[in-house]
Design a protein around this motif. Structure first.
Motif, PDB file in Angstrom:
ATOM      1  N   TYR A   1      75.106  10.183 -71.751  1.00 32.88           N
ATOM      2  CA  TYR A   1      75.820  11.818 -72.058  1.00 32.88           C
ATOM      3  C   TYR A   1      74.135  11.928 -72.499  1.00 32.88           C
ATOM      4  O   TYR A   1      74.562  12.348 -73.770  1.00 32.88           O
ATOM      5  CB  TYR A   1      77.071  12.574 -72.096  1.00 32.88           C
ATOM      6  CG  TYR A   1      76.460  14.212 -71.966  1.00 32.88           C
ATOM      7  CD1 TYR A   1      75.834  14.644 -71.058  1.00 32.88           C
ATOM      8  CD2 TYR A   1      76.745  14.469 -73.218  1.00 32.88           C
ATOM      9  CE1 TYR A   1      75.765  16.081 -71.307  1.00 32.88           C
ATOM     10  CE2 TYR A   1      76.714  15.856 -73.376  1.00 32.88           C
ATOM     11  CZ  TYR A   1      76.282  16.679 -72.387  1.00 32.88           C
ATOM     12  OH  TYR A   1      76.146  17.676 -72.411  1.00 32.88           O
ATOM     13  N   GLY A   2      73.380  13.175 -72.409  1.00 30.07           N
ATOM     14  CA  GLY A   2      72.192  14.404 -73.407  1.00 30.07           C
ATOM     15  C   GLY A   2      71.516  13.186 -73.664  1.00 30.07           C
ATOM     16  O   GLY A   2      70.422  13.733 -73.883  1.00 30.07           O
ATOM     17  N   GLN A   3      70.470  12.304 -73.189  1.00 28.27           N
ATOM     18  CA  GLN A   3      69.250  11.512 -73.375  1.00 28.27           C
ATOM     19  C   GLN A   3      67.991  12.463 -73.331  1.00 28.27           C
ATOM     20  O   GLN A   3      67.362  11.782 -73.709  1.00 28.27           O
ATOM     21  CB  GLN A   3      69.550   9.739 -72.515  1.00 28.27           C
ATOM     22  CG  GLN A   3      70.959   9.327 -73.110  1.00 28.27           C
ATOM     23  CD  GLN A   3      70.374   8.044 -72.680  1.00 28.27           C
ATOM     24  OE1 GLN A   3      69.462   7.251 -73.680  1.00 28.27           O
ATOM     25  NE2 GLN A   3      71.090   7.121 -72.108  1.00 28.27           N
ATOM     26  N   ASP A   4      68.409  13.165 -72.387  1.00 23.45           N
ATOM     27  CA  ASP A   4      67.353  14.453 -72.002  1.00 23.45           C
ATOM     28  C   ASP A   4      67.884  15.441 -73.174  1.00 23.45           C
ATOM     29  O   ASP A   4      68.527  16.846 -72.565  1.00 23.45           O
ATOM     30  CB  ASP A   4      67.743  14.551 -70.927  1.00 23.45           C
ATOM     31  CG  ASP A   4      65.868  16.287 -70.627  1.00 23.45           C
ATOM     32  OD1 ASP A   4      65.482  16.359 -72.320  1.00 23.45           O
ATOM     33  OD2 ASP A   4      65.657  16.466 -69.253  1.00 23.45           O
TER      34      ASP A   4
ATOM     35  N   ASP B   1      69.785  20.274 -77.082  1.00 17.09           N
ATOM     36  CA  ASP B   1      70.452  21.210 -75.997  1.00 17.09           C
ATOM     37  C   ASP B   1      70.350  20.372 -74.979  1.00 17.09           C
ATOM     38  O   ASP B   1      69.597  19.392 -74.560  1.00 17.09           O
ATOM     39  CB  ASP B   1      70.437  22.701 -75.881  1.00 17.09           C
ATOM     40  CG  ASP B   1      69.001  22.492 -75.654  1.00 17.09           C
ATOM     41  OD1 ASP B   1      68.725  21.620 -75.519  1.00 17.09           O
ATOM     42  OD2 ASP B   1      68.992  23.050 -74.557  1.00 17.09           O
ATOM     43  N   SER B   2      72.007  19.485 -74.024  1.00 15.76           N
ATOM     44  CA  SER B   2      71.786  19.176 -72.988  1.00 15.76           C
ATOM     45  C   SER B   2      72.386  19.903 -71.551  1.00 15.76           C
ATOM     46  O   SER B   2      73.104  20.623 -72.105  1.00 15.76           O
ATOM     47  CB  SER B   2      72.123  18.136 -72.709  1.00 15.76           C
ATOM     48  OG  SER B   2      71.693  17.475 -73.486  1.00 15.76           O
ATOM     49  N   PRO B   3      71.839  20.143 -70.535  1.00 15.71           N
ATOM     50  CA  PRO B   3      73.286  20.360 -69.622  1.00 15.71           C
ATOM     51  C   PRO B   3      74.064  20.429 -69.756  1.00 15.71           C
ATOM     52  O   PRO B   3      74.706  18.700 -70.145  1.00 15.71           O
ATOM     53  CB  PRO B   3      72.076  19.576 -67.987  1.00 15.71           C
ATOM     54  CG  PRO B   3      71.043  19.201 -68.429  1.00 15.71           C
ATOM     55  CD  PRO B   3      70.978  19.304 -69.827  1.00 15.71           C
ATOM     56  N   ARG B   4      75.109  20.917 -69.030  1.00 10.97           N
ATOM     57  CA  ARG B   4      76.658  20.855 -69.832  1.00 10.97           C
ATOM     58  C   ARG B   4      77.536  22.346 -68.671  1.00 10.97           C
ATOM     59  O   ARG B   4      77.044  23.094 -67.977  1.00 10.97           O
ATOM     60  CB  ARG B   4      77.157  21.066 -70.839  1.00 10.97           C
ATOM     61  CG  ARG B   4      76.396  22.408 -71.409  1.00 10.97           C
ATOM     62  CD  ARG B   4      76.894  22.066 -73.140  1.00 10.97           C
ATOM     63  NE  ARG B   4      76.511  24.047 -73.425  1.00 10.97           N
ATOM     64  CZ  ARG B   4      75.699  23.879 -74.009  1.00 10.97           C
ATOM     65  NH1 ARG B   4      74.716  23.221 -74.381  1.00 10.97           N
ATOM     66  NH2 ARG B   4      75.339  25.204 -74.498  1.00 10.97           N
ATOM     67  N   LEU B   5      78.693  21.782 -69.574  1.00  5.00           N
ATOM     68  CA  LEU B   5      80.031  23.756 -68.643  1.00  5.00           C
ATOM     69  C   LEU B   5      80.293  23.928 -69.845  1.00  5.00           C
ATOM     70  O   LEU B   5      80.531  22.975 -70.764  1.00  5.00           O
ATOM     71  CB  LEU B   5      80.429  22.826 -68.216  1.00  5.00           C
ATOM     72  CG  LEU B   5      80.745  21.906 -66.900  1.00  5.00           C
ATOM     73  CD1 LEU B   5      82.269  21.475 -66.050  1.00  5.00           C
ATOM     74  CD2 LEU B   5      79.351  23.099 -65.776  1.00  5.00           C
TER      75      LEU B   5
ATOM     76  N   VAL C   1      61.425  13.686 -72.154  1.00  2.00           N
ATOM     77  CA  VAL C   1      61.108  13.031 -72.096  1.00  2.00           C
ATOM     78  C   VAL C   1      61.379  13.412 -70.842  1.00  2.00           C
ATOM     79  O   VAL C   1      60.643  14.263 -70.722  1.00  2.00           O
ATOM     80  CB  VAL C   1      63.303  12.227 -71.404  1.00  2.00           C
ATOM     81  CG1 VAL C   1      64.202  11.972 -72.894  1.00  2.00           C
ATOM     82  CG2 VAL C   1      63.780  13.798 -70.749  1.00  2.00           C
ATOM     83  N   SER C   2      60.422  12.492 -70.040  1.00  2.00           N
ATOM     84  CA  SER C   2      59.549  11.948 -68.448  1.00  2.00           C
ATOM     85  C   SER C   2      60.593  11.466 -67.469  1.00  2.00           C
ATOM     86  O   SER C   2      61.433  10.706 -67.533  1.00  2.00           O
ATOM     87  CB  SER C   2      58.858  11.227 -68.493  1.00  2.00           C
ATOM     88  OG  SER C   2      57.774  11.704 -67.573  1.00  2.00           O
TER      89      SER C   2
ATOM     90  N   MET D   1      68.150  11.946 -64.678  1.00  2.00           N
ATOM     91  CA  MET D   1      67.754  13.175 -65.635  1.00  2.00           C
ATOM     92  C   MET D   1      68.685  14.446 -65.306  1.00  2.00           C
ATOM     93  O   MET D   1      69.044  14.557 -64.260  1.00  2.00           O
ATOM     94  CB  MET D   1      66.086  13.177 -65.784  1.00  2.00           C
ATOM     95  CG  MET D   1      65.836  14.282 -66.962  1.00  2.00           C
ATOM     96  SD  MET D   1      64.292  14.954 -66.985  1.00  2.00           S
ATOM     97  CE  MET D   1      63.241  13.884 -67.209  1.00  2.00           C
ATOM     98  N   HIS D   2      69.240  14.620 -66.598  1.00  2.00           N
ATOM     99  CA  HIS D   2      70.270  15.665 -66.571  1.00  2.00           C
ATOM    100  C   HIS D   2      71.848  15.758 -65.208  1.00  2.00           C
ATOM    101  O   HIS D   2      72.708  16.735 -65.029  1.00  2.00           O
ATOM    102  CB  HIS D   2      68.938  17.208 -65.058  1.00  2.00           C
ATOM    103  CG  HIS D   2      68.667  18.187 -66.086  1.00  2.00           C
ATOM    104  ND1 HIS D   2      68.274  19.749 -65.826  1.00  2.00           N
ATOM    105  CD2 HIS D   2      68.272  17.694 -66.853  1.00  2.00           C
ATOM    106  CE1 HIS D   2      67.892  19.958 -66.825  1.00  2.00           C
ATOM    107  NE2 HIS D   2      67.159  18.751 -67.693  1.00  2.00           N
TER     108      HIS D   2
END
Length: 454
Positions: free
Chosen positions: A252-255, A98-102, A333-334, A430-431
């Motif tokens: 998009y979404g690599q974290d 999952d990744s940040p989104r709307l 990720v870091s 990130m994000h």
């Protein structure tokens, strides 16, 4: 400890080929559901067996066999049976998809000022101002009340329309510009503009009705169907090579899909492990790993118990013993060192792009609150393993002490008694809607994950 840039270490063609496969997968699989469905296709090509089919089968799984299970189509668990008995423990790679989104709200569609809008609720930690004036796409599923469903993906093809959140023009933004960044754009104002054309013959809400007519004609969706929909709003467009030298990837979404993909490829490609290999790709990490598809659920333990039962070694006590004998890399990720913002990093203890995957012995915030804080013996074991395999790595903290912080699934796995440490790829932005990674780090992480499983 000085770590060098690793670009010259690996054969360029193989590295670029691997990262191109990753870039393509990243572009076409932006949501949890898309990642799970895409990876299941790859598993089936590799001869993997679904857990339910393995349970109903007559034969006992053998060393090298691939077995998988999914949870509600949003989390995926893969096993590669090892040569050693599972009772001796396993090697476990855990990442999140999952990744940040709307997200669209349950009643999203409305009309205001002759414009049709979709109301959203942001998911995960975002800087809200980064999501305005971008081309956005809609991904997800709509489930009708009769149980039938329709998949949604609008905004990715060159012929598709795109959507977006408008911003205040600079000419009228004097008060907005005086606000703190966190207040300049509010969560309730992240509304998606989707149309402006009225439906002929309608006097009230004619633009909204026109959008509903389009949805009905093209997708057979009614307004009430949004109540049972999961539609995510994500940046539109493919991941791209980044830089004149094409040494990086912007997407998009690599974290944390960069670690999820490399972990998944590692378990696919390492076909004869000594210990049973596990790859868990989980949901909901960005909001606390909650719910049935998050790491806090019993999905992993229950599925591991099923595998042990298939192998003829299950008991509740033996399950607990297997957990305590299992070694884990929390593949997350870091934060990479950004020369535009050096003030938040401590140079001796931060990650640099191009110097290999990163160990975060602890994450958390302030006094390591919420951290796993891996033990020194496990760190020593992993150092020895990677150096024997000539695999580069670095160590880091997530910024300066008291500057901020963050968390992963590591502490949840540690609660089960497993040895675990965070180990993944350094990321810039990130994000943000578009994140940046280094191809050398991606490929080195894949090699490290394979060595760990091997």
């Amino acid at each position: 400890m000085d770590k060098k840039n690793i670009w010259e270490k690996r054969e360029a063609g193989t590295l670029q080929e691997f990262c191109e496969d990753y870039r393509v997968f990243l572009s076409g699989h932006k949501t949890e559901r898309e990642n799970v469905s895409g990876m299941i296709k790859e598993l089936e090509k590799a001869g993997a067996v679904k857990l339910e089919d393995a349970i109903s089968g007559a034969s006992k799984p053998q060393a090298g066999d691939l077995i998988y299970a999914d949870m509600m189509k949003k989390s995926l668990l893969v096993f590669r049976v090892g040569k050693k008995p599972l009772t001796e423990g396993a090697r476990f790679l855990g990442a999140h998809i999952d990744s940040p989104r709307l997200d669209l709200k349950q009643h999203p569609l409305y009309e205001d000022s002759d414009l049709a809008m979709l109301d959203t609720h942001y998911y995960g930690g975002i800087k809200k101002y980064q999501w305005v004036t971008l081309p956005l796409a809609l991904h997800g599923v709509v489930v009708r009340k009769d149980g039938t469903s329709v998949d949604i993906c609008i905004g990715e093809k060159p012929t598709d329309p795109v959507f977006g959140v408008s911003d205040l023009l600079i000419h009228l933004a004097a008060k907005q510009m005086d606000k703190k960044v966190a207040q300049a754009v509010t969560g309730e104002n992240l509304n998606i503009l989707v149309g402006s054309k009225p439906l002929a013959g309608e006097e009230s809400e004619s633009v909204k009705k026109n959008i509903l007519a389009i949805l009905k004609e093209e997708y057979n969706i009614e307004e009430d169907d949004f109540v049972s929909a999961e539609i995510e709003v994500v940046p539109a467009g493919e991941a791209r090579d980044y830089g004149f030298d094409r040494s990086m990837i912007m997407g998009y979404g690599q974290d944390d899909k960069v670690c999820a993909y490399t972990s998944f490829r590692a378990i696919l490609d390492e076909k004869e492990p000594e210990f049973t290999s596990i790859c868990l790709l989980t949901d909901k990490e960005e909001i606390g790993s909650v719910g049935a598809t998050g790491m806090h659920s019993r999905f992993f333990e229950n599925t591991l118990a099923e595998l042990m039962n298939l192998l003829g070694c299950y008991s509740e006590l033996e399950l607990r013993r297997v957990l305590t004998r299992t070694k884990v890399l929390s593949s997350d990720v870091s934060a990479g060192m950004d020369p535009n913002y050096p003030e938040v990093m401590e140079r001796k203890n931060c990650a640099y792009l191009g110097r290999g995957p990163v160990f975060n012995k602890y994450t958390g915030a302030r006094g390591k609150s919420g951290s796993n804080d891996a033990n020194a013996e496990y760190m020593g074991f992993l150092r020895g393993l990677l150096e024997r395999e000539d695999i580069s790595y670095q160590t880091a903290e997530l910024g300066k002490v008291d500057e901020g912080g963050g968390g992963t699934i590591a502490y949840i796995l540690a609660n089960l008694g497993m040895e675990v440490i965070d180990f993944g790829v350094a990321v810039l932005n990130m994000h943000a809607p578009w994140e940046i990674t280094n191809k050398a780090d991606i490929y080195e992480a894949y090699l490290a994950y394979r060595a760990f499983l091997r």
